[in-house]
Write a protein that holds these residues in place. Structure first.
Motif, PDB file in Angstrom:
ATOM      1  N   UNK A  84      -9.837  11.366   3.785  1.00  0.00           N
ATOM      2  CA  UNK A  84      -9.231  12.260   4.385  1.00  0.00           C
ATOM      3  C   UNK A  84      -9.951  13.335   5.082  1.00  0.00           C
ATOM      4  N   UNK A  85      -9.466  14.298   5.802  1.00  0.00           N
ATOM      5  CA  UNK A  85     -10.236  15.472   6.362  1.00  0.00           C
ATOM      6  C   UNK A  85     -10.672  16.407   5.127  1.00  0.00           C
ATOM      7  N   UNK A  86     -10.121  16.314   4.178  1.00  0.00           N
ATOM      8  CA  UNK A  86     -10.680  17.069   3.098  1.00  0.00           C
ATOM      9  C   UNK A  86     -11.631  16.514   2.310  1.00  0.00           C
ATOM     10  N   UNK A  87     -12.325  15.240   2.601  1.00  0.00           N
ATOM     11  CA  UNK A  87     -13.185  14.655   1.881  1.00  0.00           C
ATOM     12  C   UNK A  87     -12.742  13.911   0.552  1.00  0.00           C
ATOM     13  N   UNK A  88     -11.531  13.461   0.732  1.00  0.00           N
ATOM     14  CA  UNK A  88     -11.008  12.825  -0.380  1.00  0.00           C
ATOM     15  C   UNK A  88     -10.595  11.264   0.052  1.00  0.00           C
ATOM     16  N   UNK A  89     -10.168  10.621  -0.715  1.00  0.00           N
ATOM     17  CA  UNK A  89      -9.820   8.913  -0.352  1.00  0.00           C
ATOM     18  C   UNK A  89      -8.443   8.833  -0.779  1.00  0.00           C
ATOM     19  N   UNK A  90      -7.552   8.201   0.164  1.00  0.00           N
ATOM     20  CA  UNK A  90      -6.252   7.963  -0.038  1.00  0.00           C
ATOM     21  C   UNK A  90      -6.010   6.518   0.039  1.00  0.00           C
ATOM     22  N   UNK A  91      -5.421   5.914  -1.042  1.00  0.00           N
ATOM     23  CA  UNK A  91      -5.224   4.468  -0.916  1.00  0.00           C
ATOM     24  C   UNK A  91      -3.548   4.356  -0.725  1.00  0.00           C
ATOM     25  N   UNK A  92      -3.094   3.365   0.152  1.00  0.00           N
ATOM     26  CA  UNK A  92      -1.716   3.224   0.442  1.00  0.00           C
ATOM     27  C   UNK A  92      -1.466   1.645   0.282  1.00  0.00           C
ATOM     28  N   UNK A  93      -0.810   1.167  -0.740  1.00  0.00           N
ATOM     29  CA  UNK A  93      -0.815  -0.059  -1.449  1.00  0.00           C
ATOM     30  C   UNK A  93       0.594  -0.539  -1.281  1.00  0.00           C
ATOM     31  N   UNK A  94       0.917  -1.723  -0.802  1.00  0.00           N
ATOM     32  CA  UNK A  94       2.324  -2.305  -0.749  1.00  0.00           C
ATOM     33  C   UNK A  94       2.110  -3.645  -1.509  1.00  0.00           C
ATOM     34  N   UNK A  95       2.866  -3.612  -2.683  1.00  0.00           N
ATOM     35  CA  UNK A  95       2.915  -4.822  -3.388  1.00  0.00           C
ATOM     36  C   UNK A  95       4.142  -5.620  -3.044  1.00  0.00           C
ATOM     37  N   UNK A  96       3.992  -6.968  -3.075  1.00  0.00           N
ATOM     38  CA  UNK A  96       5.025  -7.789  -2.500  1.00  0.00           C
ATOM     39  C   UNK A  96       5.129  -9.066  -3.325  1.00  0.00           C
ATOM     40  N   UNK A  97       6.241  -9.737  -3.385  1.00  0.00           N
ATOM     41  CA  UNK A  97       6.339 -11.155  -3.888  1.00  0.00           C
ATOM     42  C   UNK A  97       6.287 -12.228  -2.915  1.00  0.00           C
ATOM     43  N   UNK A  98       6.555 -12.185  -1.809  1.00  0.00           N
ATOM     44  CA  UNK A  98       6.614 -13.210  -0.904  1.00  0.00           C
ATOM     45  C   UNK A  98       5.770 -12.941   0.237  1.00  0.00           C
ATOM     46  N   UNK A  99       5.005 -13.931   0.827  1.00  0.00           N
ATOM     47  CA  UNK A  99       4.197 -13.783   1.908  1.00  0.00           C
ATOM     48  C   UNK A  99       4.686 -13.307   3.336  1.00  0.00           C
ATOM     49  N   UNK A 100       4.185 -12.677   4.185  1.00  0.00           N
ATOM     50  CA  UNK A 100       4.627 -12.509   5.355  1.00  0.00           C
ATOM     51  C   UNK A 100       4.445 -13.586   6.377  1.00  0.00           C
ATOM     52  N   UNK A 101       5.454 -13.733   7.206  1.00  0.00           N
ATOM     53  CA  UNK A 101       5.278 -14.909   8.309  1.00  0.00           C
ATOM     54  C   UNK A 101       4.284 -14.862   9.121  1.00  0.00           C
ATOM     55  N   UNK A 102       3.351 -13.734   9.317  1.00  0.00           N
ATOM     56  CA  UNK A 102       2.515 -13.665  10.174  1.00  0.00           C
ATOM     57  C   UNK A 102       1.122 -14.157   9.433  1.00  0.00           C
ATOM     58  N   UNK A 103       0.191 -14.930  10.147  1.00  0.00           N
ATOM     59  CA  UNK A 103      -0.803 -15.759   9.428  1.00  0.00           C
ATOM     60  C   UNK A 103      -2.222 -15.077   9.379  1.00  0.00           C
ATOM     61  N   UNK A 104      -2.188 -13.906   8.719  1.00  0.00           N
ATOM     62  CA  UNK A 104      -3.656 -13.175   8.401  1.00  0.00           C
ATOM     63  C   UNK A 104      -4.150 -13.982   7.277  1.00  0.00           C
ATOM     64  N   UNK A 105      -5.515 -13.738   7.403  1.00  0.00           N
ATOM     65  CA  UNK A 105      -6.455 -14.292   6.461  1.00  0.00           C
ATOM     66  C   UNK A 105      -6.545 -13.439   5.225  1.00  0.00           C
ATOM     67  N   UNK A 106      -6.436 -13.915   4.079  1.00  0.00           N
ATOM     68  CA  UNK A 106      -6.579 -12.974   2.857  1.00  0.00           C
ATOM     69  C   UNK A 106      -8.119 -12.747   2.683  1.00  0.00           C
ATOM     70  N   UNK A 107      -8.301 -11.503   1.907  1.00  0.00           N
ATOM     71  CA  UNK A 107      -9.829 -11.299   1.752  1.00  0.00           C
ATOM     72  C   UNK A 107     -10.712 -12.326   1.402  1.00  0.00           C
ATOM     73  N   UNK A 108     -10.301 -13.252   0.058  1.00  0.00           N
ATOM     74  CA  UNK A 108     -11.145 -14.361  -0.250  1.00  0.00           C
ATOM     75  C   UNK A 108     -11.445 -15.287   0.883  1.00  0.00           C
ATOM     76  N   UNK A 109     -10.904 -15.274   1.867  1.00  0.00           N
ATOM     77  CA  UNK A 109     -11.057 -16.184   2.836  1.00  0.00           C
ATOM     78  C   UNK A 109     -12.267 -16.098   4.013  1.00  0.00           C
ATOM     79  N   UNK A 110     -12.712 -14.730   3.719  1.00  0.00           N
ATOM     80  CA  UNK A 110     -13.546 -14.045   4.744  1.00  0.00           C
ATOM     81  C   UNK A 110     -14.791 -14.381   4.425  1.00  0.00           C
TER      82      UNK A 110
END
Length: 186
Positions: free
Chosen positions: A93-119
């Protein structure tokens, strides 16, 4: 302060009238507020920041939250048996803090993005996810579904890193130390 004259084009007269109505007849206050907001946002843009708006809530009941920051990392962990998936966007943030926006979900999206562990290279995570503007608008997501979205603010980088998966924490640390914008005289 002395009087100032503002010339209003014919096409903007209705806008100025409406602003005066909204401020109870005090057009100077409306103009000052608008200019203050304009200067704040323009200064932020020039420093490499932008206005960020996120949704927070669950079960289809969401509130919008807005702040000025720059995204320094974003990634996803897929849902699997017994574990909810999660998208995480991390902002400095501009005030030198850190903001974390999370989205927790039960089902996978249809888009084929690689998860963290695959990179193999975590820097790819930064470059790839910085092109995504809002993860709750990704194809295949049902924003009114059972997703839970949160926003947490951390005062210090060490506190933030402890709250993130290791590889994402590494990316966040590297990007947090970078200048938001490098001006080139080329």
């Amino acid at each position: 302060m002395p009087n100032r004259t503002i010339y209003v084009g014919e096409s903007d007269v209705a806008l100025f009238r409406r602003a005066q109505e909204l401020t109870g007849g005090n057009l100077s206050a409306a103009i000052s507020r608008a200019l203050q907001r304009f200067v704040e946002i323009e200064d932020a843009h020039r420093a490499g920041f932008e206005e960020v708006e996120v949704r927070v809530g669950s079960e289809g009941i969401y509130r919008r939250k807005r702040f000025v920051a720059r995204r320094i990392a974003q990634g996803r962990r897929p849902a699997s048996e017994g574990r909810r998936g999660e998208w995480i966007a991390v902002y400095h943030t501009r005030k030198d803090r850190f903001a974390v926006h999370r989205k927790h979900f039960d089902e996978e999206p249809k888009a084929g993005h690689a998860p963290w562990g695959d990179l193999q290279d975590p820097r790819y995570t930064i470059e790839y996810w910085n092109n995504v503007t809002e993860f709750d608008s990704e194809p295949g997501w049902d924003p009114a579904g059972n997703a839970e979205m949160t926003l947490d603010v951390y005062e210090h980088l060490d506190e933030l890193k402890a709250a993130l998966p290791g590889d994402l924490a590494h990316v966040v640390e590297a990007n947090a130390q970078q200048q938001p914008v490098e001006d080139l005289d080329i």
